[in-house]
Write a protein that holds these residues in place. Structure first.
Motif, PDB file in Angstrom:
ATOM      1  N   LEU A 358      15.585  49.657 -20.957  1.00  0.00           N
ATOM      2  CA  LEU A 358      15.084  48.078 -21.277  1.00  0.00           C
ATOM      3  C   LEU A 358      16.753  46.956 -21.420  1.00  0.00           C
ATOM      4  CD1 LEU A 358      11.735  48.104 -22.779  1.00  0.00           C
ATOM      5  CD2 LEU A 358      12.493  47.616 -20.533  1.00  0.00           C
ATOM      6  N   GLU A 359      17.700  47.501 -22.350  1.00  0.00           N
ATOM      7  CA  GLU A 359      18.226  46.865 -22.635  1.00  0.00           C
ATOM      8  C   GLU A 359      19.414  47.068 -21.831  1.00  0.00           C
ATOM      9  OE1 GLU A 359      22.192  46.716 -25.510  1.00  0.00           O
ATOM     10  OE2 GLU A 359      21.015  48.654 -25.540  1.00  0.00           O
ATOM     11  N   THR A 360      19.694  48.221 -20.624  1.00  0.00           N
ATOM     12  CA  THR A 360      20.307  48.059 -19.648  1.00  0.00           C
ATOM     13  C   THR A 360      20.701  46.992 -18.022  1.00  0.00           C
ATOM     14  OG1 THR A 360      21.061  50.633 -19.947  1.00  0.00           O
ATOM     15  CG2 THR A 360      21.567  49.708 -17.601  1.00  0.00           C
ATOM     16  N   GLN A 361      18.912  47.370 -17.950  1.00  0.00           N
ATOM     17  CA  GLN A 361      17.976  46.065 -17.265  1.00  0.00           C
ATOM     18  C   GLN A 361      18.509  45.085 -17.584  1.00  0.00           C
ATOM     19  OE1 GLN A 361      18.124  48.842 -14.790  1.00  0.00           O
ATOM     20  NE2 GLN A 361      16.281  48.377 -13.646  1.00  0.00           N
ATOM     21  N   PHE A 362      17.943  44.331 -18.987  1.00  0.00           N
ATOM     22  CA  PHE A 362      18.560  43.114 -18.725  1.00  0.00           C
ATOM     23  C   PHE A 362      20.104  42.552 -18.892  1.00  0.00           C
ATOM     24  CE2 PHE A 362      13.741  44.020 -21.587  1.00  0.00           C
ATOM     25  CZ  PHE A 362      13.366  43.320 -20.171  1.00  0.00           C
ATOM     26  N   GLN A 363      20.548  43.394 -19.467  1.00  0.00           N
ATOM     27  CA  GLN A 363      22.155  43.173 -19.327  1.00  0.00           C
ATOM     28  C   GLN A 363      22.510  42.977 -17.949  1.00  0.00           C
ATOM     29  OE1 GLN A 363      23.767  42.610 -22.349  1.00  0.00           O
ATOM     30  NE2 GLN A 363      25.152  41.849 -21.362  1.00  0.00           N
ATOM     31  N   ARG A 364      21.951  43.567 -17.123  1.00  0.00           N
ATOM     32  CA  ARG A 364      22.377  43.579 -15.294  1.00  0.00           C
ATOM     33  C   ARG A 364      21.786  42.271 -14.839  1.00  0.00           C
ATOM     34  NH1 ARG A 364      20.056  49.346 -13.128  1.00  0.00           N
ATOM     35  NH2 ARG A 364      22.336  50.627 -14.009  1.00  0.00           N
ATOM     36  N   ILE A 365      20.739  41.716 -15.948  1.00  0.00           N
ATOM     37  CA  ILE A 365      19.824  40.271 -15.152  1.00  0.00           C
ATOM     38  C   ILE A 365      21.389  39.456 -16.052  1.00  0.00           C
ATOM     39  CG2 ILE A 365      18.480  38.476 -15.988  1.00  0.00           C
ATOM     40  CD1 ILE A 365      16.222  41.051 -14.931  1.00  0.00           C
ATOM     41  N   LEU A 366      21.335  39.349 -16.457  1.00  0.00           N
ATOM     42  CA  LEU A 366      22.226  38.792 -17.503  1.00  0.00           C
ATOM     43  C   LEU A 366      23.670  38.329 -16.834  1.00  0.00           C
ATOM     44  CD1 LEU A 366      21.438  39.333 -21.534  1.00  0.00           C
ATOM     45  CD2 LEU A 366      21.159  37.333 -19.732  1.00  0.00           C
ATOM     46  N   ASN A 367      24.147  39.322 -16.681  1.00  0.00           N
ATOM     47  CA  ASN A 367      25.549  39.753 -15.532  1.00  0.00           C
ATOM     48  C   ASN A 367      25.261  39.474 -13.992  1.00  0.00           C
ATOM     49  OD1 ASN A 367      26.580  40.718 -18.038  1.00  0.00           O
ATOM     50  ND2 ASN A 367      26.741  42.647 -17.267  1.00  0.00           N
ATOM     51  N   ASP A 368      23.988  39.155 -13.637  1.00  0.00           N
ATOM     52  CA  ASP A 368      24.247  38.963 -12.775  1.00  0.00           C
ATOM     53  C   ASP A 368      24.678  37.068 -12.247  1.00  0.00           C
ATOM     54  OD1 ASP A 368      23.276  37.750  -9.429  1.00  0.00           O
ATOM     55  OD2 ASP A 368      22.230  39.450  -9.542  1.00  0.00           O
ATOM     56  N   THR A 369      25.690  36.917 -11.117  1.00  0.00           N
ATOM     57  CA  THR A 369      26.530  35.511 -11.509  1.00  0.00           C
ATOM     58  C   THR A 369      25.976  34.944 -10.032  1.00  0.00           C
ATOM     59  OG1 THR A 369      27.761  36.497  -9.691  1.00  0.00           O
ATOM     60  CG2 THR A 369      27.937  36.446 -12.002  1.00  0.00           C
ATOM     61  N   SER A 370      24.213  35.700  -8.941  1.00  0.00           N
ATOM     62  CA  SER A 370      23.912  34.978  -7.794  1.00  0.00           C
ATOM     63  C   SER A 370      23.245  33.729  -7.775  1.00  0.00           C
ATOM     64  CB  SER A 370      23.250  35.981  -7.480  1.00  0.00           C
ATOM     65  OG  SER A 370      22.296  35.911  -7.416  1.00  0.00           O
ATOM     66  N   GLU A 371      23.613  32.717  -7.500  1.00  0.00           N
ATOM     67  CA  GLU A 371      22.763  32.117  -6.898  1.00  0.00           C
ATOM     68  C   GLU A 371      21.138  31.613  -6.819  1.00  0.00           C
ATOM     69  OE1 GLU A 371      24.494  28.556  -7.708  1.00  0.00           O
ATOM     70  OE2 GLU A 371      26.244  29.576  -8.887  1.00  0.00           O
ATOM     71  N   PRO A 372      20.376  30.514  -7.154  1.00  0.00           N
ATOM     72  CA  PRO A 372      18.904  30.407  -6.846  1.00  0.00           C
ATOM     73  C   PRO A 372      19.247  29.794  -5.582  1.00  0.00           C
ATOM     74  CG  PRO A 372      20.244  29.707  -8.773  1.00  0.00           C
ATOM     75  CD  PRO A 372      21.018  29.686  -8.971  1.00  0.00           C
ATOM     76  N   GLN A 373      18.147  30.198  -5.024  1.00  0.00           N
ATOM     77  CA  GLN A 373      16.857  29.946  -3.910  1.00  0.00           C
ATOM     78  C   GLN A 373      16.368  28.793  -3.633  1.00  0.00           C
ATOM     79  OE1 GLN A 373      15.644  33.867  -2.032  1.00  0.00           O
ATOM     80  NE2 GLN A 373      15.629  33.683  -4.169  1.00  0.00           N
ATOM     81  N   PRO A 374      17.212  27.886  -2.639  1.00  0.00           N
ATOM     82  CA  PRO A 374      16.797  26.839  -2.495  1.00  0.00           C
ATOM     83  C   PRO A 374      15.306  26.189  -2.772  1.00  0.00           C
ATOM     84  CG  PRO A 374      17.756  26.742  -0.585  1.00  0.00           C
ATOM     85  CD  PRO A 374      18.271  28.038  -1.415  1.00  0.00           C
TER      86      PRO A 374
END
Length: 782
Positions: A358-374
């Motif tokens: 679970l830590e790995t999964q959440f860290q992936r989200i924290l590292n994600d730099t994509s922008e929100p959709q409109p």
């Protein structure tokens, strides 16, 4: 995407000589483990269902009864008084069976019937015993002989090792008080708040109601109490929560804080990994019914119905009323981080993801730099605004396409998780750290919590956690029960490495979290923005203060032979009066879970006795002895009111249900209208502590929770939640509105008045306590 990752495990190629199918061994292995886990879960649920269904007996007791009946055949004794022979003579297809087979089958059938009869007899005997509440009115520390006998009988009939729902069939129904008693108690409760003319008018309205339509309304309530398991709870959920068309953020939802002094790790992903895993463990035990039922005095069971909807539950908006949607066995959660929504699967190979996974999964989200959709950034503001615009937008813009798929993912998730991008928590070096922490948990940025979810888990960058909970499905003690389990499991069972990571190997082969996709037209984005602006206006108006009272706590109060809750409520009355100069209608929440499907009742804390004590504290002509005598009377009165509320003899739920019946019948009642329109300017609630006793706070004094709180109920009033932590700490969560200039000074008043009341009762209780107070707090008799 998770679906794409798994799809490569199954491949086929069409060739001239047929179809060549290749199956991935890894996928087949996962399918096998998933199937085994599913069947194992069903088997455990079936077993626990049987154990609960026959409780307080056990399946083995059936075998004992059968053996006893069979044995009687061989010694030529008929304990059935001829019933076995009657069954034998009326068996279908008896001509195809031997005499011995018919005798054995008849004995088994009679034994089974006798066994079921004994189960129902035990249940009704236990229900009759649990309908007795005289024990709760006895003085603390003193138990009469009749109560001791009663407790022994309850223990004897309660069986061994009960499961979570074992006592449900034995819990008594909530009784309907008499109209006469309710009106009498109501008039006594408002007498100190009204002048003579106002009271006379209220008395006339009350007796007109009693002598006109009250008896007719009461008959319908009594009928409902016979038919339904609880005559209050379904109407309470429907009309108090689900029919409200205003925002639930601040006005309904509440929050729960993390440990006060301890942060097990400062790594955000690691802390969430452990906490989510602990919540999944709790959910698994909950779905199997394996938690021990909560019991007062360690013996008297409490209703567990509210716990059923803790996970996989969402409040769905409607035009006229919302509904609570509860699903089963959801295998994912949805994460919000910096304006993006992610779906994370919680299972692999038929098991929960480990904390390190679970830590790995959440860290992936924290590292994600994509922008929100409109439109994605503030999407959750729809759940923070008015319900009707959200309901209409849901039908118009979320009923098909990617929006429907993504919304279904959120509403069907086990829970909602927000990975916040700022630190929070109690910091003794900052005077307002609890204030900002509380506001963050209660409303955040107004678009970063999904307020419709039963539980929104909130994680901060410094490792602190918290919960925002939707209120319609359950009350705060239910969430508190789960949270105590989670925190104890996180700190004392799962733990962390020296670097602060979750223990266990890192599995890098897990599928990436899936971004939820959205497509919003401009009109929908305008609705989202409108909901956000309304929610922000509400949030900006909330004034919060959290304070720790450490001068003394439950330990000293109990030494002075009084109830800690009554003590604090009287201090709150004193603070309210000194702050506002007038007394007001005061709400204190009390549970009614000793009854089937019980929720809460109101304790009207502003009694005539409390008013007399408060006035004496400001009267220079009164001696400390006189003040103390008035304090004891007020404390005893409050305890009696609390006990009446707990045992089904409260005021407000009965009047509320009478009002609902009157609306159904189209019968107008000025009295009921007046009662239900009265504002609760001081709304209070005590957060229960250590329902599970998983942590010895005497041994680990730093591992204590900070409790939780809620928003102000009235525009010109206060919301006060408090938790009595251990022996020497009381934590207050106080809310009001900036827009009201009169609600500014309750916090210092609470500190001052608890301190003064403590000095007052200690002065009369023992010389040692007076000496302690004088030395530590420089208190003098003057």
């Amino acid at each position: 995407m998770a679906e794409a990752h798994q799809a490569v495990g199954f491949q086929f190629t069409v060739r001239p000589d047929g179809v060549d199918i290749k199956l991935s061994q890894e996928v087949i292995k996962n399918i096998y483990h998933s199937g085994v886990t599913a069947w194992k879960k069903k088997a455990i649920q079936f077993k626990n269902g049987v154990l609960t269904g026959v409780y307080p007996a056990s399946p083995s007791s059936w075998l004992i009864v059968v053996i006893a009946m069979m044995s009687s055949l061989y010694i030529h004794i008929d304990p059935s008084l001829g019933m076995i022979d009657a069954i034998k003579d009326n068996l279908p297809h008896r001509d195809c069976m031997s005499v011995q087979t018919r005798a054995v089958l008849s004995s088994v059938l009679f034994a089974t019937g006798l066994w079921l009869f004994l189960i129902y007899l035990l249940r009704y005997a236990l229900k009759a015993l649990l309908s007795y509440h005289g024990w709760i009115f006895e003085s603390h520390g003193k138990m009469s002989t009749s109560t001791r006998v009663w407790l022994s009988l309850v223990k004897m009939l309660s069986g061994r090792r009960p499961l979570l729902y074992s006592f449900q069939a034995s819990l008594p129904r909530l009784p309907v008080p008499s109209v006469k008693d309710t009106i009498h108690r109501y008039l006594k409760s408002v007498r100190p708040l009204l002048d003579n003319e106002q009271y006379n008018q209220m008395e006339i309205l009350a007796y007109d109601f009693k002598n006109s339509i009250a008896a007719q309304l009461q008959r319908y309530l009594i009928l409902k109490s016979w038919w339904a398991t609880n005559y209050v709870s379904d109407w309470w959920e429907e009309y108090i929560y689900l029919r409200g068309r205003g925002p639930i953020m601040v006005n309904s939802n509440f929050y729960v804080m993390d440990l006060l002094y301890i942060t097990p790790t400062h790594r955000q992903a690691a802390r969430v990994g452990n906490v989510v895993h602990a919540m999944l463990q709790y959910r698994r035990k909950l779905e199997r019914g394996e938690h021990a039922p909560l019991r007062a005095l360690g013996t008297v069971p409490m209703c567990s119905t509210q716990m059923e909807r803790m996970f996989n539950t969402t409040r769905i908006p409607g035009i006229e009323t919302d509904i609570v949607q509860h699903l089963t066995d959801r295998k994912h959660l949805v994460v919000y981080h910096k304006g993006r929504f992610f779906q994370v699967w919680l299972y692999t190979g038929g098991r929960h993801l480990l904390p390190s996974e679970l830590e790995t999964q959440f860290q992936r989200i924290l590292n994600d730099t994509s922008e929100p959709q409109p439109g994605e950034l503030k999407l959750a503001a729809l759940t923070a605004g008015n319900r009707v615009p959200w309901a209409r937008a849901r039908v118009k813009y979320f009923s098909q396409g990617v929006n429907k798929v993504s919304l279904d993912a959120i509403e069907s998730a086990a829970l909602f998780l927000t990975l916040d991008d700022e630190p929070q928590g109690y910091d003794p070096t900052k005077t307002n750290s609890l204030d900002t922490y509380a506001k963050s948990l209660l409303h955040g940025k107004c678009y970063d919590r999904w307020f419709d979810k039963s539980v929104t888990l909130i994680s901060y960058t410094n490792g602190k956690m918290g919960i925002n909970a939707e209120h319609s499905w359950a009350d705060a003690p239910i969430v508190g029960h789960m949270w105590e389990y989670v925190l104890a499991t996180d700190c004392f069972h799962l733990g962390y490495t020296e670097e602060g990571h979750c223990k266990g190997d890192v599995n890098k082969g897990l599928p990436q979290p899936t971004r939820l996709q959205w497509k919003f037209p401009a009109e929908c984005q305008e609705i989202i923005e409108s909901s956000y602006l309304l929610a922000k206006q509400i949030a900006d108006d909330v004034d919060f203060h959290g304070c720790l009272f450490t001068e003394f706590g439950k330990g000293l109060i109990k030494k002075c032979r009084t109830s800690p809750d009554a003590f604090i409520q009287l201090a709150l009355q004193l603070a309210q009066f000194r702050d506002q100069g007038v007394f007001c209608l005061t709400y204190e929440s009390s549970m009614t879970r000793m009854f089937r499907d019980g929720r809460t009742e109101t304790v009207r804390s502003c009694t005539a006795e409390a008013v007399a004590f408060v006035r004496a504290m400001g009267d220079a002509g009164k001696t400390n002895a006189q003040r103390l005598g008035l304090f004891w009377k007020a404390a005893d009165k409050h305890q009696n009111m609390y006990r009446l509320a707990m045992t089904g003899s409260g005021i407000d739920r009965h009047l509320f249900c009478l009002y609902i019946v009157s609306k159904y019948l189209g019968a107008d009642s000025p009295f009921l209208k007046k009662v239900l329109s009265e504002p609760w300017k001081l709304s209070t609630s005590q957060t229960p502590q250590q329902q599970l006793s998983l942590v010895d706070i005497n041994k680990f004094p730093k591992y204590v929770g900070a409790g939780g709180g809620f928003g102000p109920v009235a525009d010109d009033g206060y919301g006060v939640s408090y938790i009595i932590v251990g022996e020497n700490l009381i934590t207050f969560h106080i809310s009001s509105k900036f827009s009201c200039p009169d609600t500014l000074y309750l916090v210092p008043d609470i500190h001052m008045n608890i301190y003064k009341a403590g000095c007052l009762i200690a002065h009369s209780s023992s010389v040692h306590l007076v000496t302690t107070l004088r030395t530590k707090f420089k208190w003098t008799r003057s």
